[in-house]
Design a protein around this motif. Structure first.
Motif, mmCIF file in Angstrom:
data_model
loop_
_atom_site.group_PDB
_atom_site.id
_atom_site.type_symbol
_atom_site.label_atom_id
_atom_site.label_comp_id
_atom_site.label_asym_id
_atom_site.label_seq_id
_atom_site.Cartn_x
_atom_site.Cartn_y
_atom_site.Cartn_z
ATOM 1 N N VAL A 565 0.881 -1.164 -0.293
ATOM 2 C CA VAL A 565 -0.059 -0.070 -0.140
ATOM 3 C C VAL A 565 0.730 1.014 -0.011
ATOM 4 O O VAL A 565 0.587 2.262 -0.670
ATOM 5 C CB VAL A 565 -0.922 0.047 1.063
ATOM 6 C CG1 VAL A 565 -1.658 1.286 1.390
ATOM 7 C CG2 VAL A 565 -2.068 -1.022 1.142
ATOM 8 N N GLY A 566 1.863 1.348 0.651
ATOM 9 C CA GLY A 566 2.869 2.368 0.911
ATOM 10 C C GLY A 566 3.467 2.599 -0.561
ATOM 11 O O GLY A 566 3.509 3.960 -0.805
ATOM 12 N N TRP A 568 2.388 1.824 -3.436
ATOM 13 C CA TRP A 568 1.537 2.229 -4.452
ATOM 14 C C TRP A 568 1.004 3.628 -4.097
ATOM 15 O O TRP A 568 0.802 4.489 -5.131
ATOM 16 C CB TRP A 568 0.006 1.572 -4.327
ATOM 17 C CG TRP A 568 -0.091 0.107 -4.975
ATOM 18 C CD1 TRP A 568 -0.162 -1.291 -4.641
ATOM 19 C CD2 TRP A 568 0.136 0.066 -6.569
ATOM 20 N NE1 TRP A 568 0.029 -2.103 -5.647
ATOM 21 C CE2 TRP A 568 -0.185 -1.394 -6.803
ATOM 22 C CE3 TRP A 568 0.226 0.928 -7.447
ATOM 23 C CZ2 TRP A 568 0.034 -1.944 -8.233
ATOM 24 C CZ3 TRP A 568 0.301 0.514 -8.937
ATOM 25 C CH2 TRP A 568 0.225 -0.872 -9.031
ATOM 26 N N ARG A 569 1.121 3.953 -2.939
ATOM 27 C CA ARG A 569 0.733 5.569 -2.673
ATOM 28 C C ARG A 569 1.756 6.312 -3.235
ATOM 29 O O ARG A 569 1.496 7.546 -4.047
ATOM 30 C CB ARG A 569 0.362 5.825 -1.434
ATOM 31 C CG ARG A 569 -0.853 5.074 -0.453
ATOM 32 C CD ARG A 569 -0.838 5.705 0.925
ATOM 33 N NE ARG A 569 -1.864 5.010 1.632
ATOM 34 C CZ ARG A 569 -3.182 5.272 1.414
ATOM 35 N NH1 ARG A 569 -3.544 6.046 0.318
ATOM 36 N NH2 ARG A 569 -4.100 4.585 2.238
ATOM 37 N N GLY A 572 1.511 5.948 -7.464
ATOM 38 C CA GLY A 572 0.059 6.118 -8.126
ATOM 39 C C GLY A 572 -0.270 4.922 -8.970
ATOM 40 O O GLY A 572 0.490 4.168 -9.084
ATOM 41 N N LEU A 576 -3.359 0.700 -6.167
ATOM 42 C CA LEU A 576 -3.766 1.028 -4.586
ATOM 43 C C LEU A 576 -5.078 0.620 -4.299
ATOM 44 O O LEU A 576 -5.068 -0.169 -3.205
ATOM 45 C CB LEU A 576 -3.556 2.465 -4.619
ATOM 46 C CG LEU A 576 -3.817 3.030 -3.164
ATOM 47 C CD1 LEU A 576 -2.910 2.622 -1.942
ATOM 48 C CD2 LEU A 576 -3.591 4.681 -3.183
ATOM 49 N N LEU A 580 -5.657 -2.014 -1.094
ATOM 50 C CA LEU A 580 -6.222 -1.850 -0.091
ATOM 51 C C LEU A 580 -7.263 -3.001 -0.004
ATOM 52 O O LEU A 580 -7.645 -3.440 1.288
ATOM 53 C CB LEU A 580 -7.140 -0.619 -0.262
ATOM 54 C CG LEU A 580 -6.081 0.758 -0.104
ATOM 55 C CD1 LEU A 580 -6.492 1.946 -0.572
ATOM 56 C CD2 LEU A 580 -5.819 0.849 1.379
ATOM 57 N N GLU A 598 -11.863 3.631 1.154
ATOM 58 C CA GLU A 598 -10.870 4.258 0.337
ATOM 59 C C GLU A 598 -10.791 3.499 -0.981
ATOM 60 O O GLU A 598 -10.551 4.109 -1.992
ATOM 61 C CB GLU A 598 -9.551 4.525 0.960
ATOM 62 C CG GLU A 598 -8.429 5.125 0.139
ATOM 63 C CD GLU A 598 -6.999 5.185 0.860
ATOM 64 O OE1 GLU A 598 -6.361 5.889 0.042
ATOM 65 O OE2 GLU A 598 -6.981 4.509 1.999
ATOM 66 N N LEU A 602 -11.542 5.039 -4.792
ATOM 67 C CA LEU A 602 -10.398 5.126 -5.755
ATOM 68 C C LEU A 602 -11.031 4.363 -7.046
ATOM 69 O O LEU A 602 -10.620 5.102 -8.107
ATOM 70 C CB LEU A 602 -9.313 4.296 -5.353
ATOM 71 C CG LEU A 602 -8.301 4.955 -4.131
ATOM 72 C CD1 LEU A 602 -7.342 3.996 -3.523
ATOM 73 C CD2 LEU A 602 -7.703 6.234 -4.920
#
Length: 825
Positions: A565-566, A568-569, A572, A576, A580, A598, A602
């Protein structure tokens, strides 16, 4: 007369948007559009096409409202944008496209629209000479009244379209005697020297200007597009465009696909621009390269030899297939095969190999149009031809191995798993021998076919052999990557695929090992090329988290998921939301709901922009969020569930096959949550959707043979809980579904089949119906559970059903005796 707040210029008076001359006529065409709009199809697409100025936009605008979405100049809109529009959830969908021509751009879009379950049709608007006199008189009257001038009394001029008539009427109102098309455009340019108000006027002004050979057309994108659109109607503009692009083919880079079509359909300019079009990534997936190829093929047809024509038809088929011109690609492939068959008759040794390749390509084209049976027959023929070729020339053995590998894929697609395994096993043996003789040349093919062999072995439940094959696939791919670092990325992707395979078939430790090795390779690649490989690394980390979670290693799984997740954040992208979603089941409390929420937010815009890619993921994410919210916000959960029910989603076949299973699982979870919360009606609605999904996937998805009868059984349970008398017929259908999708040997050990039999028998007893059928069904359920050593309480419930059927029978004592005497199956 149209009420306008300001004085319009002559060019603006001709603009259909102002409608100074009211719409009239076109009664037959208006009725046809109305019938289309009011038709029964849930989603319908109509192309309204005809020459410029014939009245398409005016007619379409009469139907534009909240239901009918009108797209003018649709042939100028990139196909990806049109597909995005078609995929937007709009309830009862009606999309009306307006364009000057149909052709292959429309055929490609029509076939893509079919993937979204649109009923597509077209309506051609042609000139209406019988309406010209009334139209000219009306235009003269309205222009004169608007301008405060006297109405002219002049005869109706000869004109091709309503636009030409209105221009002549405007000139007549101003006192001009011009009636020739060129004179009329020159009159308008002198009277209104400002920029033309419409695309059509801009094209005409440019075309008339270019009658002077001393004037060179501009080379800006807008000017070139205007020139090419004018070239469709003005022969001299076409000649100028041909000379311009022949002298400078690089101008292709400044123009879109639709305007270039006028050049692509003529041999000489097609030859000039072909290389630029074929190399331009903007046109990948567009119909333009296929149109060019068709033109070049037809131009060569008069002088080319038969082998060259066959090769050209193969190229046309490949380019048409890339543009979703599936029917056209199939026609080209059939012609290619027919040509090679003729060549083989004259010279088998020279052309039999090419025929085998062509027949293999024909199989791919048949798959694309959904003719799986015919495609499999083509693959079988391709293998037979390759065997003949290889028997005469061992150098063609690789061709036979490749054909067998493709045949295995086709058989697997039709769920002919044993036959698929036989084909890929033979391919693997051939590649093994080829690899032994020449490791450097066949190392890659041998690694690929070993991976395919592992998949096919797992599909027939030969798990020990499948696990061994998967480990050999990893080893052989590792050798490929060690020998040539260019294959490291593909090695990493194969590791991820193998990990998913091992995890799905109950080998979590081996799956985790493969996933970790994939991550090791991707970390190395990402350090050298972050842009290309960090997204793949993030996806691999998310997958490792899922594998570890399924093996019960929650702490390690959560660590991998958080890193995914980190990452992907940081990079971009749509991944993501997927990361999640994988993380949700590893979290607890508010953090869990926040991750699910979230993911929904998204995916929402992605599902609108790219429905083919994201609509299933969005539905899964929304269903997951609703299920979780029942513990903290029941009202919000029910609202989301009802929104999901109200959504009329068009899932194309290829998306259904790849994502239908996970959507069915998500909806089943939401249905169960609704049932626990005592919302019986929506719970049943979702359960019925699940049953419909699994029914459509039978024969296409490995899990459908169990998923479908289980889902039908669930609808029967919910109907019974709601007191609905339809429960009995649904329970009967569940039993039938089990018998249709599983073999007798499989049913002998299937506890869920026993549950379906018991439910059917219980409902028969309660209704006092079909008791002679219910009695053996209830008895069979007990035997299945007893032989399988089911839990005592489950077996006791089945025995209770037998007693209930006996008590409901007209002669309980005889029914009991019949049960005791019943033979074991």
């Amino acid at each position: 007369m149209c009420a306008v707040e300001r004085i319009l210029s002559p060019g603006e008076l001709l603009d259909a948007r102002h409608e100074v001359v009211p719409f009239h006529g076109r009664v037959r065409e208006s009725a046809a559009v109305a019938r289309w709009r009011d038709g029964a199809a849930p989603a319908a697409l109509l192309l309204l096409h005809g020459p410029s100025g014939v009245g398409k936009t005016r007619l379409a605008d009469r139907f534009a409202d909240d239901v009918v979405r009108v797209v003018d100049d649709a042939d100028l809109v990139p196909w990806r944008e049109l597909v995005r529009l078609l995929g937007e959830p709009v309830g009862r969908a009606r999309v009306l496209l307006v364009a000057r021509r149909a052709g292959w751009w429309w055929s490609a879009l029509r076939q893509r629209a079919g993937d979204l379950d649109y009923a597509a049709t077209e309506l051609a608007l042609t000139p209406c000479p019988e309406e010209h006199a009334a139209s000219f008189a009306s235009a003269c009257a309205h222009f004169a009244d608007f301008l405060g001038r006297p109405r002219p009394e002049v005869p109706t001029p000869a004109a091709g379209t309503f636009h030409d008539l209105h221009l002549a009427a405007l000139a007549a109102v101003h006192g001009s005697s011009a009636d020739d098309p060129v004179e009329l455009v020159r009159w308008l340019s002198d009277t209104d020297p400002a920029a033309p108000a419409t695309r059509r006027l801009a094209e005409d002004v440019l075309a008339v200007t270019l009658l002077d050979d001393r004037i060179e057309p501009e080379r800006t994108p807008d000017a070139l597009e205007t020139l090419l659109r004018a070239a469709e109607r003005w022969p001299h503009a076409l000649r100028r465009a041909e000379r311009l692009f022949a002298a400078d083919p690089g101008l292709v880079a400044l123009v879109g696909a639709a305007p270039l079509t006028v050049l692509a359909e003529r041999p000489e300019p097609a030859r000039a621009v072909a290389r630029q079009v074929f190399d331009d990534p903007r046109f990948h997936g567009d119909a333009l390269p296929a149109v060019l190829t068709r033109t070049l093929l037809h131009d060569h047809a008069r002088s080319a030899r038969k082998p060259e024509l066959a090769e050209l038809h193969g190229t046309l088929g490949a380019r048409a297939a890339l543009a979703a011109l599936r029917e056209e690609a199939l026609e080209a492939a059939r012609t290619e095969v027919a040509l090679y068959r003729e060549l083989v008759q004259d010279d088998p040794g020279e052309y039999r190999s090419a025929l085998a390749d062509a027949v293999g390509d024909l199989g791919l084209r048949l798959i694309a149009v959904g003719r799986d049976g015919a495609a499999l027959a083509a693959s079988e023929e391709a293998v037979a031809l390759c065997r003949e070729v290889a028997a005469d020339d061992q150098e063609c053995t690789p061709q036979l191995a490749a054909a067998l590998d493709r045949l295995a894929l086709g058989r697997a697609a039709l769920c002919r798993r044993d036959a698929a395994l036989a084909a890929v096993s033979r391919a693997a043996l051939l590649y093994q021998e080829l690899h032994r003789r020449n490791p450097a040349l066949f190392r890659l093919d041998f690694a690929k076919v070993t991976h395919h062999l592992a998949v096919r072995l797992f599909e027939v439940d030969r798990q020990v052999e499948a696990g061994d094959a998967a480990r050999w696939a990893v080893l052989r791919w590792r050798q490929v990557a060690d020998a040539d670092p260019r294959y490291e990325a593909e090695f990493a992707r194969t590791l991820t695929s193998v990990a998913a395979l091992l995890s799905a078939f109950g080998l979590p430790d081996d799956a985790a090992s493969a996933a970790r090795e994939s991550i090791t390779v991707l970390r190395r690649l990402a350090s050298a090329n972050p842009r290309d490989f960090e997204p793949e690394l993030a996806a691999a980390l998310a997958h490792l988290g899922a594998v570890l979670h399924r093996s019960g290693r929650r702490v390690d799984a959560l660590a991998a998921s958080r890193e995914a997740v980190g990452l992907w954040r940081a990079v971009g992208g749509a991944g993501l939301a997927a990361a999640l979603g994988e993380q949700v089941d590893l979290l607890a409390g508010p953090e869990r709901v926040a991750a699910a929420a979230e993911a929904v937010e998204l995916l929402r815009p992605l599902a609108i922009r790219s429905p083919l890619e994201h609509q299933v993921d969005f539905a899964v994410a929304r269903s997951r969020l609703a299920r979780l919210l029942f513990d903290v916000d029941p009202v919000g959960a029910l609202r989301i569930a009802r929104e999901e029910l109200a959504e009329r989603r068009r899932v194309p076949r290829q998306v259904l096959v790849s994502g239908g299973g996970k959507l069915a699982v998500a909806w089943r979870g939401l249905s169960d949550a609704l049932a626990r919360a005592r919302h019986g009606e929506p719970a049943l609605a979702f359960a019925e959707r699940v049953a419909d999904l699994w029914r459509d996937l039978v024969g296409r998805h490995r899990g459908a043979s169990v998923g479908y009868p289980v889902a039908v059984h669930r609808t029967a349970e919910l109907l019974r809980a709601n007191g609905n008398p339809e429960a009995l017929s649904r329970a009967r259908r569940a039993v039938l579904a089990w018998r249709l999708t599983r073999t007798p040997d499989e049913l002998a050990a299937e506890f869920r089949y026993a549950d379906a039999l018991s439910l059917y028998a219980r409902l028969c007893a309660q209704a006092g119906e079909e008791l002679d059928r219910a009695l053996p069904a209830a008895h069979r359920a007990v035997l299945v559970l007893r032989d399988g050593r089911a839990a005592p309480d489950r077996l006791a419930r089945a025995v209770e059903v037998v007693d209930a059927v006996v008590r409901a029978h007209d002669d309980p004592q005889a029914a009991r005796a019949r049960t005791r005497a019943a033979p074991r199956p």
